[in-house]
Design an enzyme around this catalytic site. Structure first.
Site, PDB file in Angstrom:
ATOM      1  N   THR A 119       0.860  -1.094   0.175  1.00 33.45           N
ATOM      2  CA  THR A 119       0.232   0.034   0.247  1.00 33.45           C
ATOM      3  C   THR A 119       0.794   1.279  -0.153  1.00 33.45           C
ATOM      4  O   THR A 119       0.353   2.004  -0.593  1.00 33.45           O
ATOM      5  CB  THR A 119      -0.850  -0.040   1.242  1.00 33.45           C
ATOM      6  OG1 THR A 119      -1.691  -1.038   1.069  1.00 33.45           O
ATOM      7  CG2 THR A 119      -1.977   1.266   1.272  1.00 33.45           C
ATOM      8  N   GLU A 144       0.717   9.186  -6.467  1.00 31.99           N
ATOM      9  CA  GLU A 144       1.634  10.712  -6.153  1.00 31.99           C
ATOM     10  C   GLU A 144       2.492  10.940  -7.366  1.00 31.99           C
ATOM     11  O   GLU A 144       2.380  11.885  -7.888  1.00 31.99           O
ATOM     12  CB  GLU A 144       2.292  10.794  -4.928  1.00 31.99           C
ATOM     13  CG  GLU A 144       1.451  10.795  -3.726  1.00 31.99           C
ATOM     14  CD  GLU A 144       2.285  11.484  -2.670  1.00 31.99           C
ATOM     15  OE1 GLU A 144       2.440  12.516  -2.495  1.00 31.99           O
ATOM     16  OE2 GLU A 144       2.826  10.618  -1.520  1.00 31.99           O
ATOM     17  N   HIS A 202      -7.536  -0.083  -0.971  1.00 31.07           N
ATOM     18  CA  HIS A 202      -6.533  -0.671  -1.541  1.00 31.07           C
ATOM     19  C   HIS A 202      -7.217  -2.416  -1.258  1.00 31.07           C
ATOM     20  O   HIS A 202      -6.779  -2.901  -0.381  1.00 31.07           O
ATOM     21  CB  HIS A 202      -5.111  -0.968  -0.841  1.00 31.07           C
ATOM     22  CG  HIS A 202      -4.010  -1.538  -1.846  1.00 31.07           C
ATOM     23  ND1 HIS A 202      -2.765  -1.633  -1.248  1.00 31.07           N
ATOM     24  CD2 HIS A 202      -4.215  -2.421  -2.813  1.00 31.07           C
ATOM     25  CE1 HIS A 202      -2.283  -2.457  -2.110  1.00 31.07           C
ATOM     26  NE2 HIS A 202      -2.784  -2.928  -2.845  1.00 31.07           N
TER      27      HIS A 202
END
Length: 142
Positions: free
Chosen positions: A43, A51, A77
């Site tokens: 994750t 990002e 996730h």
């Protein structure tokens, strides 16, 4: 920001093949709780991948000396991705409010949607940011 500043509707897609270095056990030697976890896409790296995809989308539109920093992450996730599969991140800029940029995010591996949500970034003046950071370090005695 430049004359072609980021506007809602901007999209970008990136791909990443999961290798051992992107799995949960590889997250950090300093965080020993991850050592015995499954060898699946971490994750932590999913968030970094999202990002980076947003950074890539914005890079051609920023003035010299401007950068963006992540300020909010709201991602699921929901499915594990094993080593060897490719993850595709698709981001869409859905809101611009001053220097705040909000992206809708979806990530898929070769089989499933593995993540969905939103990510926010703010446009900063890099030199000003660095000066503030140095002042904070100095004030804390570091």
């Amino acid at each position: 920001m430049t004359g072609s500043s980021p506007r809602p509707g901007l999209t970008h897609t990136s791909r990443l093949t999961v290798d051992d270095g992107l799995t949960v056990p590889a997250v950090s030697d300093a965080l020993h709780g991850f050592a015995d976890m499954p060898r699946v896409f971490a994750t932590a790296y999913l968030v970094a991948f999202v990002e980076n995809t947003c950074i890539e989308a914005l890079a051609p539109l920023l003035d010299a000396g401007s950068r963006t920093v992540g300020t909010s992450v709201d991602l699921s996730h929901s499915a594990a991705t094993p080593v060897g599969m490719t993850v595709t991140a698709r981001v869409e800029l859905v809101e611009v409010e001053g220097r705040r940029l909000r992206f809708a995010v979806e990530c898929r591996d070769d089989s499933d949607v593995i993540s969905a949500g939103h990510h926010e970034r703010h446009v900063i003046d890099a030199a000003k940011f660095d000066r503030r950071l140095a002042a904070k370090q100095a004030a804390a005695g570091h």
